[in-house]
Design a protein around this motif. Structure first.
Motif, PDB file in Angstrom:
ATOM      1  N   LEU A  69       5.725  -7.419  17.428  1.00 42.29           N
ATOM      2  CA  LEU A  69       5.041  -8.706  17.386  1.00 42.29           C
ATOM      3  C   LEU A  69       5.521  -9.573  16.228  1.00 42.29           C
ATOM      4  O   LEU A  69       5.616 -10.803  16.359  1.00 42.29           O
ATOM      5  CB  LEU A  69       3.529  -8.484  17.296  1.00 42.29           C
ATOM      6  N   LEU A  70       5.844  -8.950  15.106  1.00 45.04           N
ATOM      7  CA  LEU A  70       6.363  -9.711  13.971  1.00 45.04           C
ATOM      8  C   LEU A  70       7.737 -10.294  14.300  1.00 45.04           C
ATOM      9  O   LEU A  70       8.027 -11.455  13.973  1.00 45.04           O
ATOM     10  CB  LEU A  70       6.445  -8.818  12.737  1.00 45.04           C
ATOM     11  N   ALA A  71       8.590  -9.507  14.958  1.00 43.60           N
ATOM     12  CA  ALA A  71       9.899 -10.011  15.379  1.00 43.60           C
ATOM     13  C   ALA A  71       9.747 -11.138  16.389  1.00 43.60           C
ATOM     14  O   ALA A  71      10.503 -12.125  16.370  1.00 43.60           O
ATOM     15  CB  ALA A  71      10.727  -8.874  15.972  1.00 43.60           C
ATOM     16  N   LEU A  72       8.756 -11.031  17.268  1.00 43.48           N
ATOM     17  CA  LEU A  72       8.493 -12.075  18.259  1.00 43.48           C
ATOM     18  C   LEU A  72       8.070 -13.376  17.575  1.00 43.48           C
ATOM     19  O   LEU A  72       8.637 -14.444  17.849  1.00 43.48           O
ATOM     20  CB  LEU A  72       7.391 -11.608  19.215  1.00 43.48           C
ATOM     21  N   ALA A  73       7.072 -13.289  16.690  1.00 40.83           N
ATOM     22  CA  ALA A  73       6.564 -14.496  16.036  1.00 40.83           C
ATOM     23  C   ALA A  73       7.634 -15.157  15.176  1.00 40.83           C
ATOM     24  O   ALA A  73       7.809 -16.387  15.213  1.00 40.83           O
ATOM     25  CB  ALA A  73       5.337 -14.151  15.183  1.00 40.83           C
ATOM     26  N   THR A  74       8.378 -14.359  14.415  1.00 37.04           N
ATOM     27  CA  THR A  74       9.444 -14.916  13.579  1.00 37.04           C
ATOM     28  C   THR A  74      10.539 -15.534  14.443  1.00 37.04           C
ATOM     29  O   THR A  74      11.105 -16.577  14.114  1.00 37.04           O
ATOM     30  CB  THR A  74      10.040 -13.827  12.673  1.00 37.04           C
ATOM     31  N   GLY A  75      10.836 -14.878  15.564  1.00 33.85           N
ATOM     32  CA  GLY A  75      11.861 -15.386  16.466  1.00 33.85           C
ATOM     33  C   GLY A  75      11.505 -16.718  17.080  1.00 33.85           C
ATOM     34  O   GLY A  75      12.383 -17.561  17.318  1.00 33.85           O
ATOM     35  N   VAL A  76      10.222 -16.936  17.358  1.00 37.20           N
ATOM     36  CA  VAL A  76       9.796 -18.211  17.943  1.00 37.20           C
ATOM     37  C   VAL A  76      10.113 -19.375  17.006  1.00 37.20           C
ATOM     38  O   VAL A  76      10.679 -20.395  17.417  1.00 37.20           O
ATOM     39  CB  VAL A  76       8.284 -18.184  18.259  1.00 37.20           C
ATOM     40  N   TRP A  77       9.778 -19.216  15.707  1.00 37.19           N
ATOM     41  CA  TRP A  77      10.046 -20.303  14.754  1.00 37.19           C
ATOM     42  C   TRP A  77      11.549 -20.550  14.623  1.00 37.19           C
ATOM     43  O   TRP A  77      11.997 -21.692  14.538  1.00 37.19           O
ATOM     44  CB  TRP A  77       9.466 -19.982  13.372  1.00 37.19           C
ATOM     45  N   ALA A  78      12.340 -19.479  14.619  1.00 39.02           N
ATOM     46  CA  ALA A  78      13.785 -19.634  14.476  1.00 39.02           C
ATOM     47  C   ALA A  78      14.418 -20.248  15.725  1.00 39.02           C
ATOM     48  O   ALA A  78      15.403 -20.986  15.634  1.00 39.02           O
ATOM     49  CB  ALA A  78      14.421 -18.270  14.187  1.00 39.02           C
ATOM     50  N   GLN A  79      13.850 -19.947  16.893  1.00 35.49           N
ATOM     51  CA  GLN A  79      14.444 -20.402  18.156  1.00 35.49           C
ATOM     52  C   GLN A  79      14.212 -21.888  18.408  1.00 35.49           C
ATOM     53  O   GLN A  79      14.986 -22.521  19.145  1.00 35.49           O
ATOM     54  CB  GLN A  79      13.865 -19.586  19.315  1.00 35.49           C
TER      55      GLN A  79
END
Length: 267
Positions: free
Chosen positions: A61-71
């Motif tokens: 979930l942390l990788a998902l949330a961080t990935g959203v901001w980066a994407q």
């Protein structure tokens, strides 16, 4: 202390000590630099190596949330250069598959989720290393509508359950379906961005995203952005093929370690 800056229920990384937090930040920075150097491959290794410090659900979930901001910064390119006609059938099936994958993800016990993560990441890494999908493409017409729907379903389930690796299947299909590299990259970014945001929305709907997790992801954003910049800036002259081979080997070792950890937990 960083804990003193937040209310108790929002304190980030509250289960980790200072050295573990530094190690977590280092993982995000190093993986982001790899993404900057290669242009892809951030989510899967991030999940593999952060499960050393975090519970598997938290790591995904942390990788998902961080990935959203980066994407978000890539979305305009995808919308401009992507092929909506090509993407629509993928999206229709993928939405349902991702939701099903996230549902299974929520229900799995940590030990079994660790095993599933290890299997998914190891399988994707091996398929990529030995070009399995390219070999299948010589026998199966990847341009067929039914094949596209099947790939979308499998990729969506993998992405929803394991958090990463699903775009590998899409990339092989798009390589054959798109007329030129720009169209392929644009469609890949568009589909990947939409699926990533959709996974985030589904995770929120299932009650998996807490405000503490959002705070953690925002705190990791600067090091992720710096890592990507560093990779682009300083690895342009590196031997990309050799670098990627070494990166694949490390990822496979990490995935194998996940399997060991998961089986040790459930047996």
């Amino acid at each position: 202390m960083i804990a003193d800056l937040f209310p108790t229920d929002l304190t980030p990384f509250h289960t980790l000590d200072a050295m573990q937090v530094l190690a977590l930040v280092a993982v995000y920075g190093i993986i982001a630099s790899v993404r900057g150097a290669l242009g892809f491959g951030a989510v899967a290794p991030t999940i593999v190596f952060t499960t050393i410090f975090l519970e598997p659900h938290h790591a995904v979930l942390l990788a998902l949330a961080t990935g959203v901001w980066a994407q978000v910064q890539l979305v305009p390119f995808g919308l401009k250069h992507g092929d909506w006609k090509l993407a629509k059938p993928l999206l229709l099936v993928g939405f349902g598959a991702i939701a099903a994958g996230v549902f299974v993800f929520k229900k799995l016990e940590p030990g079994w989720l660790t095993i599933c993560l290890g299997l998914a990441m190891l399988s994707i890494a091996l398929m990529d290393r030995y070009h399995l999908m390219d070999r299948i493409a010589t026998r199966v017409d990847l341009r067929r509508f039914s094949v596209a729907l099947g790939l979308s379903g499998v990729a969506g389930l993998i992405a929803g359950l394991a958090g990463g690796g699903g775009m590998y299947l899409f990339s092989v299909y798009l390589k054959f379906a798109c007329a030129n590299p720009t169209l392929m990259r644009g469609t890949s970014i568009m589909v990947g961005s939409i699926f990533l945001i959709w996974r985030f929305i589904v995770a929120i709907a299932f009650g998996l995203i807490s405000w503490r997790l959002v705070v953690e992801s925002l705190l990791l954003m600067p090091v992720s952005l710096f890592g990507a910049w560093f990779g682009i800036r300083f690895f342009q002259r590196a031997d990309a093929k050799r670098f990627y081979s070494a990166f694949q080997a490390v990822l496979m070792l990490g995935a194998a370690a996940l399997l060991w950890k998961g089986f040790a937990r459930v047996l």
